[in-house]
Write a protein that holds these residues in place. Structure first.
Motif, PDB file in Angstrom:
ATOM      1  N   ILE A  63     -26.806   9.630 -31.924  1.00 51.29           N
ATOM      2  CA  ILE A  63     -26.256   8.302 -32.206  1.00 51.29           C
ATOM      3  C   ILE A  63     -24.983   8.152 -31.382  1.00 51.29           C
ATOM      4  O   ILE A  63     -24.051   8.957 -31.506  1.00 51.29           O
ATOM      5  CB  ILE A  63     -25.959   8.137 -33.699  1.00 51.29           C
ATOM      6  CG1 ILE A  63     -27.218   8.405 -34.510  1.00 51.29           C
ATOM      7  CG2 ILE A  63     -25.420   6.743 -33.999  1.00 51.29           C
ATOM      8  CD1 ILE A  63     -26.990   8.429 -36.005  1.00 51.29           C
ATOM      9  N   MET A  64     -24.932   7.166 -30.524  1.00 46.43           N
ATOM     10  CA  MET A  64     -23.814   6.982 -29.612  1.00 46.43           C
ATOM     11  C   MET A  64     -23.295   5.555 -29.696  1.00 46.43           C
ATOM     12  O   MET A  64     -24.034   4.627 -30.065  1.00 46.43           O
ATOM     13  CB  MET A  64     -24.266   7.285 -28.181  1.00 46.43           C
ATOM     14  CG  MET A  64     -25.465   6.473 -27.736  1.00 46.43           C
ATOM     15  SD  MET A  64     -26.127   6.982 -26.128  1.00 46.43           S
ATOM     16  CE  MET A  64     -24.770   6.530 -25.067  1.00 46.43           C
ATOM     17  N   PRO A  65     -22.017   5.340 -29.390  1.00 49.19           N
ATOM     18  CA  PRO A  65     -21.478   3.981 -29.412  1.00 49.19           C
ATOM     19  C   PRO A  65     -22.021   3.157 -28.251  1.00 49.19           C
ATOM     20  O   PRO A  65     -22.399   3.701 -27.209  1.00 49.19           O
ATOM     21  CB  PRO A  65     -19.966   4.203 -29.281  1.00 49.19           C
ATOM     22  CG  PRO A  65     -19.833   5.536 -28.622  1.00 49.19           C
ATOM     23  CD  PRO A  65     -20.998   6.343 -29.084  1.00 49.19           C
ATOM     24  N   PRO A  86     -15.961   0.613 -27.534  1.00 48.52           N
ATOM     25  CA  PRO A  86     -15.272   1.713 -28.220  1.00 48.52           C
ATOM     26  C   PRO A  86     -16.085   2.166 -29.428  1.00 48.52           C
ATOM     27  O   PRO A  86     -16.804   1.373 -30.048  1.00 48.52           O
ATOM     28  CB  PRO A  86     -13.933   1.094 -28.637  1.00 48.52           C
ATOM     29  CG  PRO A  86     -14.189  -0.377 -28.672  1.00 48.52           C
ATOM     30  CD  PRO A  86     -15.211  -0.657 -27.613  1.00 48.52           C
ATOM     31  N   SER A  87     -15.968   3.444 -29.739  1.00 50.91           N
ATOM     32  CA  SER A  87     -16.757   3.991 -30.838  1.00 50.91           C
ATOM     33  C   SER A  87     -16.286   3.440 -32.178  1.00 50.91           C
ATOM     34  O   SER A  87     -15.096   3.367 -32.467  1.00 50.91           O
ATOM     35  CB  SER A  87     -16.644   5.523 -30.855  1.00 50.91           C
ATOM     36  OG  SER A  87     -17.332   6.054 -31.962  1.00 50.91           O
ATOM     37  N   GLN A 266      -9.897   7.942 -36.186  1.00 51.07           N
ATOM     38  CA  GLN A 266     -10.739   7.408 -37.240  1.00 51.07           C
ATOM     39  C   GLN A 266     -12.219   7.416 -36.877  1.00 51.07           C
ATOM     40  O   GLN A 266     -13.071   7.363 -37.765  1.00 51.07           O
ATOM     41  CB  GLN A 266     -10.317   5.969 -37.575  1.00 51.07           C
ATOM     42  CG  GLN A 266      -8.897   5.864 -38.109  1.00 51.07           C
ATOM     43  CD  GLN A 266      -8.520   4.428 -38.427  1.00 51.07           C
ATOM     44  OE1 GLN A 266      -9.244   3.490 -38.077  1.00 51.07           O
ATOM     45  NE2 GLN A 266      -7.379   4.235 -39.083  1.00 51.07           N
ATOM     46  N   ASN A 267     -12.514   7.489 -35.584  1.00 44.61           N
ATOM     47  CA  ASN A 267     -13.900   7.340 -35.140  1.00 44.61           C
ATOM     48  C   ASN A 267     -14.419   8.610 -34.479  1.00 44.61           C
ATOM     49  O   ASN A 267     -13.677   9.342 -33.831  1.00 44.61           O
ATOM     50  CB  ASN A 267     -14.020   6.163 -34.163  1.00 44.61           C
ATOM     51  CG  ASN A 267     -13.556   4.862 -34.782  1.00 44.61           C
ATOM     52  OD1 ASN A 267     -12.524   4.324 -34.399  1.00 44.61           O
ATOM     53  ND2 ASN A 267     -14.306   4.353 -35.744  1.00 44.61           N
ATOM     54  N   LEU A 268     -15.716   8.833 -34.670  1.00 47.76           N
ATOM     55  CA  LEU A 268     -16.389   9.970 -34.064  1.00 47.76           C
ATOM     56  C   LEU A 268     -16.873   9.606 -32.664  1.00 47.76           C
ATOM     57  O   LEU A 268     -17.031   8.429 -32.329  1.00 47.76           O
ATOM     58  CB  LEU A 268     -17.579  10.394 -34.923  1.00 47.76           C
ATOM     59  CG  LEU A 268     -17.278  10.723 -36.395  1.00 47.76           C
ATOM     60  CD1 LEU A 268     -18.586  11.051 -37.124  1.00 47.76           C
ATOM     61  CD2 LEU A 268     -16.308  11.891 -36.492  1.00 47.76           C
ATOM     62  N   SER A 302     -26.281   2.928 -30.645  1.00 45.90           N
ATOM     63  CA  SER A 302     -27.655   3.154 -30.192  1.00 45.90           C
ATOM     64  C   SER A 302     -28.121   4.514 -30.666  1.00 45.90           C
ATOM     65  O   SER A 302     -27.322   5.446 -30.798  1.00 45.90           O
ATOM     66  CB  SER A 302     -27.748   3.087 -28.662  1.00 45.90           C
ATOM     67  OG  SER A 302     -27.395   1.810 -28.180  1.00 45.90           O
ATOM     68  N   ILE A 303     -29.400   4.629 -30.909  1.00 46.65           N
ATOM     69  CA  ILE A 303     -30.019   5.909 -31.257  1.00 46.65           C
ATOM     70  C   ILE A 303     -30.927   6.306 -30.094  1.00 46.65           C
ATOM     71  O   ILE A 303     -31.884   5.602 -29.773  1.00 46.65           O
ATOM     72  CB  ILE A 303     -30.826   5.817 -32.564  1.00 46.65           C
ATOM     73  CG1 ILE A 303     -29.909   5.433 -33.731  1.00 46.65           C
ATOM     74  CG2 ILE A 303     -31.527   7.143 -32.851  1.00 46.65           C
ATOM     75  CD1 ILE A 303     -30.626   5.308 -35.062  1.00 46.65           C
TER      76      ILE A 303
END
Length: 447
Positions: A63-65, A86-87, A266-268, A302-303
């Motif tokens: 799973i990516m931004p 941004p993620s 805060q974000n991965l 997106s996956i």
């Protein structure tokens, strides 16, 4: 019989002009060497990347931004690009994905640059190094297929409890220990060993008697280090994994929730999902997508399945191979033209020789065969030398360089040899025909 005689005369003609033959062969040698080496590099890179990504599991999802763009057919394609964004992935998404029944494991990844410091009682200043600070979970070793050189990896309980524990990459560990080892080498050095002659020290080193047991046990496992100014306990050191595209040598691994606190992020960066099996991957993908959408009203992620990444890499490497083959084909063509020019000049220099041979009864076909065989032998011999040099380079690389291995399939060997022979046939026709068409009377009068 005529062909055998022409072949012998071709060998004698090449032997009589050894220096010119060597210079003429050089182009073919370089061309075939380029074919072998560049093809081996392209195939080696492809094989290494495929093994690394393939080892992660064909059913794995990332799973990516951002959004993966579609191709002309409307299907999502990594080669079409990813919309920059941004993620917005958070640890809450990880919690939601873990609720999906068909998911075996979820590995969050938070990546940033971090600083780690270490100071012992004998150092005036702390050793410091920057590396890739990675917040992750206890499933990271399985994800990256990496082992431990020392100690252990942090547990799931330590990750959930936000414990201050860290696992170091091999390069980070050795860099922090470098100054300490240098100081202790002086303190622990055996005075009697200093008096030994150089050949005695070399012999002791070869048989292993000069190894200092105290130095061999130096490790940071169990010691305290500072990461971003916060104290952490080192629990393990990863094995060296300096392979193409994916390395953990410069990694500083801490629990992901601890990383969120220490870095104030805060974000991965990404989230890896491992389904229970290869069956029903499409259904699992839909369930994971729905779980992430709980905290993402807008579809800003997106996956990507592992198979899609492999297909994209396969296309890129195919393009790379075609490009490299085009370059080497051009090099071989230029080499062939150079050899043809040399043979044309050879015909001109040996005009009187051709005239004498024709006057003594040599036929046009025999002259044609002789010069044709000379060019063919020149290219074949150059191809064999280039093949041997290319094979030697690949063997040296595989024995000395560890970043990735070079691969020479049999079709590359056949392509190299057949290319050199083909160039010899094509480029030998014109000079051989030019020599065969010379009239004896004109050739004998040539100055």
């Amino acid at each position: 019989m005529r062909l055998v005689t022409s072949f012998k005369l071709a060998l004698l003609g090449l032997w009589a002009n050894k220096f010119r033959v060597l210079l003429s062969m050089l182009g073919i040698v370089i061309g075939v060497f380029a074919v072998i080496v560049l093809s081996a590099i392209a195939l080696g890179v492809k094989d290494t990347v495929m093994k690394q990504l393939g080892g992660l599991g064909a059913e794995q999802m990332m799973i990516m931004p951002g959004r993966v763009l579609g191709d002309d057919t409307g299907n999502l394609n990594l080669l079409s690009g990813v919309s920059g964004a941004p993620s917005t992935l958070t640890y809450n998404d990880v919690v939601e994905i873990e609720k999906v029944e068909s998911v075996e494991s979820v590995t969050p990844i938070l990546e940033t640059v971090g600083r780690i410091d270490y100071k012992n009682s004998k150092q005036e200043e702390a050793s410091a190094v920057e590396g890739m600070l990675i917040g992750t979970s206890a499933t990271y070793p399985e994800l990256m297929h990496t082992g431990l050189d020392e100690g252990r990896f942090f547990s799931m309980e330590e990750a959930e409890g936000k414990e201050r524990v860290v696992v170091l990459g091999s390069h980070i560990h050795s860099t922090l220990m470098k100054e300490r080892l240098t100081e202790q080498e002086i303190q622990n050095e055996d005075p009697g060993e200093q008096k030994q002659k150089w050949w005695q020290r070399l012999f002791n080193w070869l048989i292993g008697t000069s190894v200092n047991a105290e130095e061999a046990k130096q490790t940071l496992v169990g010691k305290e280090v500072l990461i971003q100014g916060e104290p952490f306990q080192v629990v393990g050191v990863l094995e060296s994994q300096a392979t193409l595209g994916m390395t953990t040598d410069n990694s500083i691994l801490i629990p992901v929730q601890t990383a969120l606190e220490v870095t104030s992020m805060q974000n991965l960066t990404t989230i890896y999902v491992q389904p229970n099996g290869v069956d029903g991957v499409e259904q699992v993908e839909k369930a994971v997508y729905s779980a992430v959408r709980v905290h993402h009203p807008e579809s800003d992620f997106s996956i990507v399945k592992q198979t899609e990444m492999l297909e994209a890499i396969d296309k890129v490497t195919e393009i790379l191979q075609v490009m490299l083959l085009g370059i080497t084909a051009t090099a071989l063509l230029i080499s062939g033209v150079g050899i043809m020019n040399v043979m044309v000049m050879s015909v001109r220099e040996r005009t009187r020789e051709i005239g004498i041979r024709k006057a003594l009864g040599a036929t046009t076909v025999e002259i044609l065969y002789q010069f044709f065989f000379e060019t063919l032998l020149l290219c074949t011999l150059g191809g064999a030398v280039g093949l041997a040099l290319g094979y030697g380079f690949v063997q040296w690389w595989n024995g000395s360089i560890t970043i990735f291995s070079l691969i020479i399939p049999i079709w590359v060997v056949k392509l190299s040899l057949f290319s050199s022979i083909g160039i010899g046939c094509i480029c030998g026709i014109y000079p051989a025909t030019k020599a065969a068409r010379l009239q004896p009377s004109e050739a004998l009068r040539f100055e």
